[in-house]
Design a protein around this motif. Sequence first.
Motif, PDB file in Angstrom:
ATOM      1  N   VAL A 181       0.854  -1.200   0.000  1.00  0.00           N
ATOM      2  CA  VAL A 181       0.000   0.000   0.000  1.00  0.00           C
ATOM      3  C   VAL A 181       0.886   1.244   0.000  1.00  0.00           C
ATOM      4  O   VAL A 181       0.628   2.202  -0.738  1.00  0.00           O
ATOM      5  CB  VAL A 181      -0.964  -0.004   1.215  1.00  0.00           C
ATOM      6  CG1 VAL A 181      -1.783   1.271   1.269  1.00  0.00           C
ATOM      7  CG2 VAL A 181      -1.863  -1.236   1.186  1.00  0.00           C
ATOM      8  N   LEU A 182       1.936   1.216   0.807  1.00  0.00           N
ATOM      9  CA  LEU A 182       2.901   2.322   0.830  1.00  0.00           C
ATOM     10  C   LEU A 182       3.490   2.515  -0.565  1.00  0.00           C
ATOM     11  O   LEU A 182       3.545   3.640  -1.079  1.00  0.00           O
ATOM     12  CB  LEU A 182       4.011   2.025   1.835  1.00  0.00           C
ATOM     13  CG  LEU A 182       5.179   3.021   1.872  1.00  0.00           C
ATOM     14  CD1 LEU A 182       4.724   4.360   2.430  1.00  0.00           C
ATOM     15  CD2 LEU A 182       6.330   2.469   2.696  1.00  0.00           C
ATOM     16  N   GLU A 183       3.918   1.415  -1.180  1.00  0.00           N
ATOM     17  CA  GLU A 183       4.508   1.477  -2.526  1.00  0.00           C
ATOM     18  C   GLU A 183       3.527   2.092  -3.518  1.00  0.00           C
ATOM     19  O   GLU A 183       3.881   3.022  -4.257  1.00  0.00           O
ATOM     20  CB  GLU A 183       4.882   0.057  -2.971  1.00  0.00           C
ATOM     21  CG  GLU A 183       5.445  -0.020  -4.368  1.00  0.00           C
ATOM     22  CD  GLU A 183       5.689  -1.457  -4.824  1.00  0.00           C
ATOM     23  OE1 GLU A 183       5.650  -1.670  -6.051  1.00  0.00           O
ATOM     24  OE2 GLU A 183       5.912  -2.347  -3.987  1.00  0.00           O
ATOM     25  N   ASP A 184       2.279   1.601  -3.541  1.00  0.00           N
ATOM     26  CA  ASP A 184       1.281   2.120  -4.488  1.00  0.00           C
ATOM     27  C   ASP A 184       1.000   3.604  -4.256  1.00  0.00           C
ATOM     28  O   ASP A 184       0.884   4.375  -5.209  1.00  0.00           O
ATOM     29  CB  ASP A 184      -0.022   1.319  -4.388  1.00  0.00           C
ATOM     30  CG  ASP A 184       0.114  -0.093  -4.959  1.00  0.00           C
ATOM     31  OD1 ASP A 184       1.075  -0.342  -5.720  1.00  0.00           O
ATOM     32  OD2 ASP A 184      -0.737  -0.945  -4.639  1.00  0.00           O
ATOM     33  N   ASN A 185       0.887   3.997  -2.987  1.00  0.00           N
ATOM     34  CA  ASN A 185       0.636   5.413  -2.675  1.00  0.00           C
ATOM     35  C   ASN A 185       1.786   6.308  -3.132  1.00  0.00           C
ATOM     36  O   ASN A 185       1.564   7.369  -3.722  1.00  0.00           O
ATOM     37  CB  ASN A 185       0.400   5.605  -1.175  1.00  0.00           C
ATOM     38  CG  ASN A 185      -0.985   5.202  -0.742  1.00  0.00           C
ATOM     39  OD1 ASN A 185      -1.966   5.462  -1.429  1.00  0.00           O
ATOM     40  ND2 ASN A 185      -1.084   4.527   0.386  1.00  0.00           N
ATOM     41  N   MET A 186       3.013   5.871  -2.842  1.00  0.00           N
ATOM     42  CA  MET A 186       4.178   6.682  -3.219  1.00  0.00           C
ATOM     43  C   MET A 186       4.293   6.808  -4.734  1.00  0.00           C
ATOM     44  O   MET A 186       4.540   7.893  -5.250  1.00  0.00           O
ATOM     45  CB  MET A 186       5.456   6.088  -2.638  1.00  0.00           C
ATOM     46  CG  MET A 186       5.584   6.290  -1.151  1.00  0.00           C
ATOM     47  SD  MET A 186       7.178   5.726  -0.535  1.00  0.00           S
ATOM     48  CE  MET A 186       8.217   7.097  -1.022  1.00  0.00           C
ATOM     49  N   VAL A 187       4.096   5.684  -5.433  1.00  0.00           N
ATOM     50  CA  VAL A 187       4.189   5.716  -6.894  1.00  0.00           C
ATOM     51  C   VAL A 187       3.100   6.611  -7.467  1.00  0.00           C
ATOM     52  O   VAL A 187       3.370   7.428  -8.367  1.00  0.00           O
ATOM     53  CB  VAL A 187       4.114   4.282  -7.486  1.00  0.00           C
ATOM     54  CG1 VAL A 187       3.892   4.305  -8.982  1.00  0.00           C
ATOM     55  CG2 VAL A 187       5.395   3.525  -7.146  1.00  0.00           C
ATOM     56  N   MET A 188       1.892   6.506  -6.940  1.00  0.00           N
ATOM     57  CA  MET A 188       0.800   7.334  -7.443  1.00  0.00           C
ATOM     58  C   MET A 188       1.133   8.832  -7.278  1.00  0.00           C
ATOM     59  O   MET A 188       1.031   9.610  -8.217  1.00  0.00           O
ATOM     60  CB  MET A 188      -0.498   7.019  -6.707  1.00  0.00           C
ATOM     61  CG  MET A 188      -1.694   7.811  -7.229  1.00  0.00           C
ATOM     62  SD  MET A 188      -3.208   7.442  -6.317  1.00  0.00           S
ATOM     63  CE  MET A 188      -2.809   8.028  -4.687  1.00  0.00           C
ATOM     64  N   ILE A 189       1.602   9.202  -6.105  1.00  0.00           N
ATOM     65  CA  ILE A 189       1.918  10.608  -5.835  1.00  0.00           C
ATOM     66  C   ILE A 189       3.086  11.087  -6.696  1.00  0.00           C
ATOM     67  O   ILE A 189       3.003  12.138  -7.339  1.00  0.00           O
ATOM     68  CB  ILE A 189       2.230  10.812  -4.335  1.00  0.00           C
ATOM     69  CG1 ILE A 189       0.960  10.582  -3.491  1.00  0.00           C
ATOM     70  CG2 ILE A 189       2.815  12.203  -4.080  1.00  0.00           C
ATOM     71  CD1 ILE A 189       1.240  10.351  -2.019  1.00  0.00           C
ATOM     72  N   LEU A 190       4.155  10.308  -6.721  1.00  0.00           N
ATOM     73  CA  LEU A 190       5.372  10.760  -7.421  1.00  0.00           C
ATOM     74  C   LEU A 190       5.249  10.682  -8.942  1.00  0.00           C
ATOM     75  O   LEU A 190       5.678  11.597  -9.643  1.00  0.00           O
ATOM     76  CB  LEU A 190       6.581   9.952  -6.932  1.00  0.00           C
ATOM     77  CG  LEU A 190       6.962  10.177  -5.470  1.00  0.00           C
ATOM     78  CD1 LEU A 190       7.964   9.136  -5.010  1.00  0.00           C
ATOM     79  CD2 LEU A 190       7.506  11.574  -5.250  1.00  0.00           C
ATOM     80  N   VAL A 191       4.650   9.621  -9.451  1.00  0.00           N
ATOM     81  CA  VAL A 191       4.549   9.471 -10.911  1.00  0.00           C
ATOM     82  C   VAL A 191       3.450  10.374 -11.485  1.00  0.00           C
ATOM     83  O   VAL A 191       3.654  10.996 -12.530  1.00  0.00           O
ATOM     84  CB  VAL A 191       4.339   7.985 -11.307  1.00  0.00           C
ATOM     85  CG1 VAL A 191       4.088   7.850 -12.802  1.00  0.00           C
ATOM     86  CG2 VAL A 191       5.554   7.169 -10.904  1.00  0.00           C
ATOM     87  N   GLU A 192       2.318  10.444 -10.815  1.00  0.00           N
ATOM     88  CA  GLU A 192       1.233  11.303 -11.326  1.00  0.00           C
ATOM     89  C   GLU A 192       1.670  12.763 -11.400  1.00  0.00           C
ATOM     90  O   GLU A 192       1.266  13.497 -12.303  1.00  0.00           O
ATOM     91  CB  GLU A 192      -0.025  11.183 -10.442  1.00  0.00           C
ATOM     92  CG  GLU A 192      -0.746   9.850 -10.559  1.00  0.00           C
ATOM     93  CD  GLU A 192      -1.204   9.522 -11.983  1.00  0.00           C
ATOM     94  OE1 GLU A 192      -1.733  10.425 -12.669  1.00  0.00           O
ATOM     95  OE2 GLU A 192      -1.024   8.374 -12.403  1.00  0.00           O
ATOM     96  N   GLY A 193       2.547  13.164 -10.491  1.00  0.00           N
ATOM     97  CA  GLY A 193       3.055  14.545 -10.497  1.00  0.00           C
ATOM     98  C   GLY A 193       3.929  14.849 -11.700  1.00  0.00           C
ATOM     99  O   GLY A 193       4.124  16.011 -12.056  1.00  0.00           O
ATOM    100  N   LEU A 194       4.462  13.806 -12.330  1.00  0.00           N
ATOM    101  CA  LEU A 194       5.320  13.995 -13.502  1.00  0.00           C
ATOM    102  C   LEU A 194       4.548  14.045 -14.806  1.00  0.00           C
ATOM    103  O   LEU A 194       4.965  14.669 -15.767  1.00  0.00           O
ATOM    104  CB  LEU A 194       6.340  12.838 -13.606  1.00  0.00           C
ATOM    105  CG  LEU A 194       7.418  12.722 -12.550  1.00  0.00           C
ATOM    106  CD1 LEU A 194       8.199  11.420 -12.753  1.00  0.00           C
ATOM    107  CD2 LEU A 194       8.347  13.910 -12.591  1.00  0.00           C
ATOM    108  N   LYS A 195       3.396  13.351 -14.826  1.00  0.00           N
ATOM    109  CA  LYS A 195       2.666  13.193 -16.078  1.00  0.00           C
ATOM    110  C   LYS A 195       2.185  14.525 -16.632  1.00  0.00           C
ATOM    111  O   LYS A 195       1.741  15.396 -15.894  1.00  0.00           O
ATOM    112  CB  LYS A 195       1.469  12.267 -15.886  1.00  0.00           C
ATOM    113  CG  LYS A 195       1.843  10.806 -15.752  1.00  0.00           C
ATOM    114  CD  LYS A 195       0.618   9.936 -15.613  1.00  0.00           C
ATOM    115  CE  LYS A 195       1.003   8.478 -15.431  1.00  0.00           C
ATOM    116  NZ  LYS A 195      -0.154   7.638 -15.123  1.00  0.00           N
ATOM    117  N   LYS A 196       2.274  14.619 -17.943  1.00  0.00           N
ATOM    118  CA  LYS A 196       1.848  15.851 -18.626  1.00  0.00           C
ATOM    119  C   LYS A 196       0.341  15.850 -18.759  1.00  0.00           C
ATOM    120  O   LYS A 196      -0.268  14.834 -19.011  1.00  0.00           O
ATOM    121  CB  LYS A 196       2.492  15.909 -20.007  1.00  0.00           C
ATOM    122  CG  LYS A 196       2.462  17.287 -20.602  1.00  0.00           C
ATOM    123  CD  LYS A 196       3.462  17.402 -21.718  1.00  0.00           C
ATOM    124  CE  LYS A 196       3.452  18.834 -22.221  1.00  0.00           C
ATOM    125  NZ  LYS A 196       4.380  19.036 -23.294  1.00  0.00           N
TER     126      LYS A 196
END
Length: 196
Positions: A181-196
């Motif tokens: 859950v930690l992994e999914d949350n971190m990836v969602m926050i960090l990767v979504e912030g990069l997407k155009k």
Amino acid sequence: MAKIKSNRNSTRKEVIITEAAKLFREKGFSATSMRDLAEHVGVEAASLYNHISSKAEILQEICFKVANLFMTHIEEVDSSPQSAIAKIEAILRFHIRQMIEHYEEVYVSDREWKHLTEPYMQNMQSQRRAYRQRIALVIEEGIRKGEIKAIDAPTAVLIMLHAVSGIESWHRSTKKIEGHVLEDNMVMILVEGLKK
């Protein structure tokens, strides 16, 4: 005199290195003595020297094992045909999993490498720099292809790696969410912030 117990999957030297990583994380490299390590492993200090030559050798083993693991992974991901954003996600997920599942080793490699002796310290510094640059190149590729926002890639790398290193507080937390859950949350926050 007690013997260093190894199991089917690890050698005595690997057991010593694993236990040393725990002590280096708890006490710091400088404050940990060979006597501390011997007590922790449950043997006489002299018997440690049958498997390793020094505390410095242990730190080298830990640091370069982790560094090589991360470099091998990023090379595999970078040479894959997936999109830049998928590559960033794969790199982040791997980094997060390593921090969750191999916390002591990754923590020591990240925080205690400055105690390496030369030429190992310079080598480690170069590997760390090369790793960050590889991630930045993936981000820049994503920017060129229109997958990632026009941001400063080295800054994005710094933010991501610091966020992942913050998993240290998750390990200390008494009320922790599950690792996946930690992994999914971190990836969602960090990767979504990069997407155009």
